[in-house]
Scaffold this motif. Structure first.
Motif: not given
Length: 668
Positions: A422-439
């Protein structure tokens, strides 16, 4: 009353064990009390290993373990121990290896008979209650094996000792360290590409498993060597999986495997780990093709994790069952009349695209799939978007069905895979919500599962287990480093260092320095310390540790950690390269160790820096990426630009995408 004379599973944390707490069988958990009871009673141990989502485990339970007469026989002849393979992968590894050494094909449920001191001497997998399917009946097996043990005790004990010695050599033996060259890795990658089905993707034949380590080998072959065959086999396979019946086209997420050779008919259980690997593969496929198909599949699969797999206290559940209402796949399949009733006027177009007919494509029902579009992922994406409303309507209806059971235990290693993906997907697509989810999940699990002495393997929502495995540390270190790449927050490499210290304290073989044991040392209920060198559905513990520690050494510029990783790789190569199967994960990790590259981008903002944007669009599992703010106290990185660092030195900064691309291709 002797402990072994009643069912002791009511206090278990494992949902799988709890499924058997009301069986008339006097099931025991794998613990000191059960093992001591077997010795005191001088009875063989009947060991049954399975997991909550296992279809044939349920079948055997209904046929035999819920039957009073069968239970009486088991209780009178054996000490009966039930193990959740996901909770105790070490026990499963040992006795699955024993079954294979006996010349039998492995699988679950795993049914083994052990001497009272835990040495295996007979085994199999699923047994029907009475003779059928060309297999002996379980009732006859119980009597015949116990009779043989009683009448030929000396012979069986001697054979068990020989088998135990073989397992000790196979799973925990020593070997002369070996040098692993880049050519060895390159040659393996080319061999893997020749094993792939050119028509349907995946390894030739049936059943078809996603096989994450092999797919990663192909992707690395393309990145490292420009191997177009490896690239094409990778893209073809990920596309076939994303469009086949193995994928849930309504709710998102991937089934464990397909029983056929075309990815059509899934074994409907959904495992957390398969889906995390699938997310990463779709990121890589998207970076190569830019096809919306892979973006959609990532969005849907992460959506499924959030909707159906997220546990109240944080973390993701282990799996969803294959069965509902006693039938495999009933929750997921459709008849044409059902779809006509829900979709009305839009049925014809949907049915045509998703392979729905009145006759059905599986046992009179329909498994939704878009397999005819395998050759054109972009067209598949258009079809998916065109039918979004229809799929929403069908999913809304499906939610009203009785769902498959969920195994809600939280496994540290599998959650580590999920957080990383999820963190890698968040970075690749620039998704703040996925970054928050993984974190958020990482922090919650560290709070609940990490103590001063260990990282626990299992969290049941209330308490963490009193043991951990090497894979738990490796997976969470990799998750922490992915979060570091995504957020630039130094909290994460600091946490990774703590995990690495505990991994060494609990699992390192200090006596010989040959590697990390899968199990914690000095546990009384561990039959044997093992290396866990060979892949199963996930890369081996050895592979995961090598990759995690190599990347951590890059993140922290730790020379000692780099030296340890190099030494461990040579030790492991001596053991693993003697094997015929299960090497892919180790060779992928060795590829990372050989590459050992850190890309540092210095700029004003990760959100706007063009070099960081280029780096993000070109993911490479061999590389660790770090963004530093332009105001830095590191003397090596005073100027803006991209620096490539390897072998304790860094290149001068490059300023453009073109220069960065050439630098990465040529190296320092």
């Amino acid at each position: 009353m002797t402990d072994a004379l009643h069912n002791r599973l009511a206090d278990a944390a494992s949902p799988y064990l709890l499924q058997h707490k009301d069986n008339p069988v006097h099931w025991q958990p794998w613990d000191d009390a059960a093992l001591t009871a077997a010795k005191n009673l001088d009875r063989p141990i009947l060991l049954s290993i399975g997991y909550a989502a296992c279809h044939w485990c349920h079948v055997m339970a209904h046929e035999s373990f819920e039957d009073t007469d069968v239970a009486k026989l088991m209780n009178s002849l054996y000490v009966n121990i039930k193990v959740d393979r996901e909770e105790r992968p070490d026990i499963d590894q040992l006795y699955m290896a024993a079954l294979t050494a006996m010349g039998e094909q492995g699988g679950w449920p795993l049914t083994m008979v052990l001497t009272p001191d835990g040495k295996p001497f007979w085994g199999g997998t699923y047994f029907p209650k009475q003779d059928s399917y060309g297999r002996p009946g379980f009732v006859d097996v119980l009597v015949q094996v116990e009779t043989a043990w009683r009448q030929r005790r000396d012979d069986i004990d001697a054979n068990a000792d020989r088998l135990q010695a073989h397992l000790q050599n196979q799973l925990a033996g020593a070997a002369t360290p070996a040098t692993l060259t880049p050519e060895t890795i390159r040659s393996f990658s080319k061999r893997v590409a020749t094993l792939y089905d050119p028509d349907h993707g995946g390894l030739n034949g049936a059943p078809k498993f996603p096989n994450a380590p092999f797919l990663e080998t192909l992707w690395r072959g393309w990145l490292r060597d420009g191997d177009e065959d490896a690239r094409d086999r990778f893209i073809e396979t990920v596309t076939a999986i994303a469009l086949g019946g193995i994928y849930d086209h309504l709710g998102g997420g991937l089934a464990r495997y397909s029983v056929d050779g075309q990815w059509l008919v899934p074994h409907f259980e959904k495992m957390l780990y398969d889906n995390t690997h699938f997310i990463r593969h779709c990121i890589w496929a998207h970076s190569q093709t830019q096809s919306d198909l892979f973006r959609l599949r990532i969005e849907e699969t992460i959506g499924w994790l959030q909707r159906e797999m997220t546990m109240p206290g944080g973390g993701f559940a282990a799996s969803l069952d294959a069965d509902s209402e006693g039938e495999e796949g009933k929750y997921y399949v459709w008849s044409l009349p059902q779809i006509e009733e829900i979709l009305a006027g839009s049925t014809e177009a949907f049915a045509s695209d998703y392979d729905v007919t009145r006759r059905g494509n599986w046992e009179g029902t329909n498994i939704l799939n878009l397999s005819t579009l395998r050759a054109d992922p972009d067209e598949a994406a258009k079809v998916i978007n065109r039918h979004s409303k229809s799929r929403e309507a069908l999913l809304a209806h499906r939610v009203g069905r009785i769902p498959p059971g969920q195994d809600g235990k939280i496994l540290a290693d599998w959650n580590g895979y999920a957080i990383r993906a999820i963190a890698e997907a968040a970075r690749y697509f620039g998704s703040g919500s996925w970054t928050a989810l993984a974190t958020g999940h990482f922090r919650k699990l560290m709070e609940r599962m990490l103590s001063d002495t260990r990282l626990s393997h299992v969290f049941d929502g209330e308490k963490a287990s009193g043991f951990g495995f090497a894979t738990d540390y490796a997976a969470m270190i990799s998750a922490a480093l992915a979060l570091y790449e995504t957020t630039s927050d130094t909290e994460f490499p600091e946490k990774a260092l703590k995990l690495a210290d505990l991994l060494k304290q609990n699992h390192f073989d200090f006596e010989s320095s040959r590697g990390f044991w899968m199990q914690e040392q000095n546990r009384s209920d561990t039959p044997m310390l093992t290396w866990n060198d060979l892949d199963e559905a996930n890369p081996s513990a050895t592979a995961q540790i090598l990759e995690a520690l190599s990347r951590l050494a890059l993140a922290t510029d730790d020379i000692q950690l780099t030296g340890l990783t190099d030494k461990l790789m040579a030790q492991a190569a001596g053991r693993i390269m003697q094997s015929r199967f299960g090497q892919a994960g180790f060779l992928n990790a060795a590829d990372t160790v050989h590459a050992s590259r850190k890309l540092v981008v210095v700029g004003d903002s990760a959100e706007t820096d063009p070099l960081w944007s280029w780096t993000t669009r070109h993911p490479d599992p061999r590389r660790l990426d770090v963004f530093l703010a332009a105001v830095t106290d590191n003397p090596k990185f005073q100027d803006k630009g991209a620096y490539l660092c390897a072998e304790m030195k860094c290149s001068p900064p490059v300023k453009t995408d073109g220069e960065l691309e050439r630098l990465l291709k040529s190296g320092l």
